[in-house]
Design an enzyme around this catalytic site. Structure first.
Site, mmCIF file in Angstrom:
data_model
loop_
_atom_site.group_PDB
_atom_site.id
_atom_site.type_symbol
_atom_site.label_atom_id
_atom_site.label_comp_id
_atom_site.label_asym_id
_atom_site.label_seq_id
_atom_site.Cartn_x
_atom_site.Cartn_y
_atom_site.Cartn_z
ATOM 1 N N LYS A 201 33.643 24.447 -14.068
ATOM 2 C CA LYS A 201 33.438 23.262 -13.216
ATOM 3 C C LYS A 201 34.064 23.572 -11.866
ATOM 4 O O LYS A 201 35.205 23.195 -11.604
ATOM 5 C CB LYS A 201 34.182 22.054 -13.804
ATOM 6 N N ASP B 141 38.493 24.644 -15.481
ATOM 7 C CA ASP B 141 38.367 23.342 -14.829
ATOM 8 C C ASP B 141 39.189 23.421 -13.521
ATOM 9 O O ASP B 141 38.701 23.930 -12.518
ATOM 10 C CB ASP B 141 38.915 22.321 -15.839
ATOM 11 N N LYS C 238 42.630 25.597 -28.604
ATOM 12 C CA LYS C 238 41.704 25.699 -29.700
ATOM 13 C C LYS C 238 40.261 25.916 -29.203
ATOM 14 O O LYS C 238 39.427 26.441 -29.919
ATOM 15 C CB LYS C 238 41.716 24.395 -30.530
ATOM 16 N N GLY C 239 39.993 25.458 -28.000
ATOM 17 C CA GLY C 239 38.604 25.382 -27.528
ATOM 18 C C GLY C 239 37.805 26.670 -27.581
ATOM 19 O O GLY C 239 36.590 26.631 -27.717
ATOM 20 N N ASP D 224 36.807 19.262 -27.114
ATOM 21 C CA ASP D 224 37.088 18.021 -27.846
ATOM 22 C C ASP D 224 37.228 16.789 -26.954
ATOM 23 O O ASP D 224 37.416 16.890 -25.736
ATOM 24 C CB ASP D 224 38.398 18.172 -28.624
ATOM 25 N N GLU E 289 37.734 32.004 -22.894
ATOM 26 C CA GLU E 289 38.060 30.580 -22.734
ATOM 27 C C GLU E 289 36.790 29.747 -22.839
ATOM 28 O O GLU E 289 35.715 30.197 -22.435
ATOM 29 C CB GLU E 289 38.650 30.345 -21.336
ATOM 30 N N ASP E 290 36.927 28.530 -23.308
ATOM 31 C CA ASP E 290 35.759 27.658 -23.350
ATOM 32 C C ASP E 290 35.400 27.135 -21.961
ATOM 33 O O ASP E 290 34.236 27.069 -21.604
ATOM 34 C CB ASP E 290 35.960 26.487 -24.335
ATOM 35 N N PHE F 112 32.412 14.807 -18.257
ATOM 36 C CA PHE F 112 33.275 15.021 -19.422
ATOM 37 C C PHE F 112 32.435 15.593 -20.563
ATOM 38 O O PHE F 112 31.584 14.909 -21.123
ATOM 39 C CB PHE F 112 33.955 13.726 -19.863
ATOM 40 N N VAL F 113 32.676 16.843 -20.878
ATOM 41 C CA VAL F 113 31.855 17.509 -21.891
ATOM 42 C C VAL F 113 32.639 17.767 -23.171
ATOM 43 O O VAL F 113 33.850 18.005 -23.145
ATOM 44 C CB VAL F 113 31.252 18.831 -21.361
ATOM 45 N N ARG G 174 34.590 18.972 -31.662
ATOM 46 C CA ARG G 174 34.643 20.426 -31.456
ATOM 47 C C ARG G 174 33.555 21.143 -32.250
ATOM 48 O O ARG G 174 33.133 22.240 -31.906
ATOM 49 C CB ARG G 174 36.001 20.982 -31.900
HETATM 50 C C1 PRP Z 1 41.252 23.199 -21.985
HETATM 51 C C2 PRP Z 1 40.497 24.516 -21.944
HETATM 52 C C3 PRP Z 1 41.313 25.357 -21.024
HETATM 53 C C4 PRP Z 1 41.894 24.357 -20.062
HETATM 54 C C5 PRP Z 1 41.106 24.368 -18.799
HETATM 55 O O1 PRP Z 1 42.242 23.281 -22.950
HETATM 56 O O2 PRP Z 1 40.376 25.106 -23.227
HETATM 57 O O3 PRP Z 1 42.338 26.041 -21.704
HETATM 58 O O4 PRP Z 1 41.805 23.078 -20.685
HETATM 59 O O5 PRP Z 1 41.610 23.427 -17.894
HETATM 60 P P1 PRP Z 1 42.235 23.818 -16.490
HETATM 61 O O6 PRP Z 1 41.299 24.819 -15.842
HETATM 62 O O7 PRP Z 1 42.256 22.507 -15.758
HETATM 63 O O8 PRP Z 1 43.598 24.374 -16.707
HETATM 64 P P2 PRP Z 1 43.003 22.009 -23.553
HETATM 65 O O9 PRP Z 1 44.349 21.894 -22.887
HETATM 66 O O10 PRP Z 1 42.110 20.811 -23.501
HETATM 67 O O11 PRP Z 1 43.270 22.479 -25.060
HETATM 68 P P3 PRP Z 1 42.242 22.762 -26.266
HETATM 69 O O12 PRP Z 1 41.520 24.060 -25.959
HETATM 70 O O13 PRP Z 1 43.131 22.879 -27.463
HETATM 71 O O14 PRP Z 1 41.284 21.595 -26.351
#
Ligand code: PRP
Length: 174
Positions: free
Chosen positions: A129, A101, A41-42, A157, A97-98, A150-151, A163
Site C-alpha cells: 500500500k 503498509d 503470522k500474516g 486478519d 511478508e504479507d 482494509f484487507v 486469515r
Molecule cells: C502486519 C504485516 C506486517 C506489518 C506491516 O503485521 O504482517 O508485518 O503489519 O505494517 P507496516 O508496514 O505498517 O509496519 P501485524 O502487526 O498486523 O501482525 P500479523 O502478521 O500477526 O497479523
C-alpha cells in the site's frame, strides 16, 4: 461481523505467486540455496505458496514481531517475539511478508537481518500500500499494489479472524 468482499481472487493470487517464484529463481545463481524468512503470522500462507512454486534448494525459518502503537504513532518501534532458529551468515536470505503498509516493520526487520551478515538480503511482499508509506523501504518483489483499503484473507486478519480465506478481501463497513 463485517462481510468480506473479494478484491483479489484465489486463481489470480496463485498465478501471480507462481510468476514471482519463477522470477526469484531466475535471479539467483543456479545451485545456490535460498533461505526464506517468513514473518508471522500474516506471512505463512504466502510463504507456503511461494515455496511450492520453487524448485531451487530452499530452506525456511520464521520470525514473529510485534509493533507498538500501530496506526497511532510513527515510532517504528518493533519487538521480536520469536527469533530465528539459525544464523543468516553467508546465506541468500529473502524476507517474506504479507503486506508492506507504513513500511516501519520492514524497515526495522531489514536493519536487524542485515546486521547478521547474510550473503544477500532481499524482500518479497504479497501486497503493498504505497500511499501509506512513512519510511522509504526497498521491496524487491511485490505481488500486488493496492489502494488504502482494509484487507483481510490469505494470511491477513481482522481481530485474528479471516486469515484462512483463500483470497484477499475488503471488509465492508471498514
Ligand atoms: C502486519 C504485516 C506486517 C506489518 C506491516 O503485521 O504482517 O508485518 O503489519 O505494517 P507496516 O508496514 O505498517 O509496519 P501485524 O502487526 O498486523 O501482525 P500479523 O502478521 O500477526 O497479523
Amino acid at each position: 461481523m463485517p462481510m468480506p468482499t473479494i478484491l483479489i481472487d484465489a486463481p489470480t493470487i496463485h498465478e501471480r505467486i507462481r510468476a514471482m517464484a519463477a522470477e526469484i529463481e531466475r535471479e539467483y545463481p543456479s545451485g545456490d540455496e535460498i533461505h526464506l524468512v517468513a514473518v508471522l503470522k500474516g506471512g505463512f500462507m504466502f510463504l507456503a505458496d511461494l515455496v511450492r512454486g520453487m524448485s531451487a534448494d530452499v530452506t525456511m525459518d520464521f520470525m514473529a514481531l510485534s509493533s507498538y502503537g500501530k496506526g497511532t504513532t510513527s515510532s517504528g518501534q518493533v519487538r521480536v517475539l520469536k527469533d530465528l532458529d539459525s544464523s543468516l551468515e553467508s546465506r541468500h536470505v529473502i524476507i517474506v511478508e504479507d503486506i508492506v503498509d507504513t513500511g516501519l516493520t520492514l524497515h526495522y526487520l531489514q536493519d536487524i537481518l542485515r546486521a547478521r551478515a547474510p550473503k544477500s538480503l532481499r524482500t518479497a511482499c504479497l501486497l503493498s500500500k504505497p500511499s501509506r508509506r512513512q519510511v522509504d523501504v526497498h521491496v524487491d518483489y511485490i505481488g500486488f499494489t493496492i489502494e488504502d483499503r482494509f484487507v483481510v484473507g490469505y494470511g491477513l486478519d481482522y481481530a485474528e479472524k479471516y486469515r484462512n480465506l483463500p483470497y484477499i478481501a475488503v471488509l465492508e463497513g471498514e
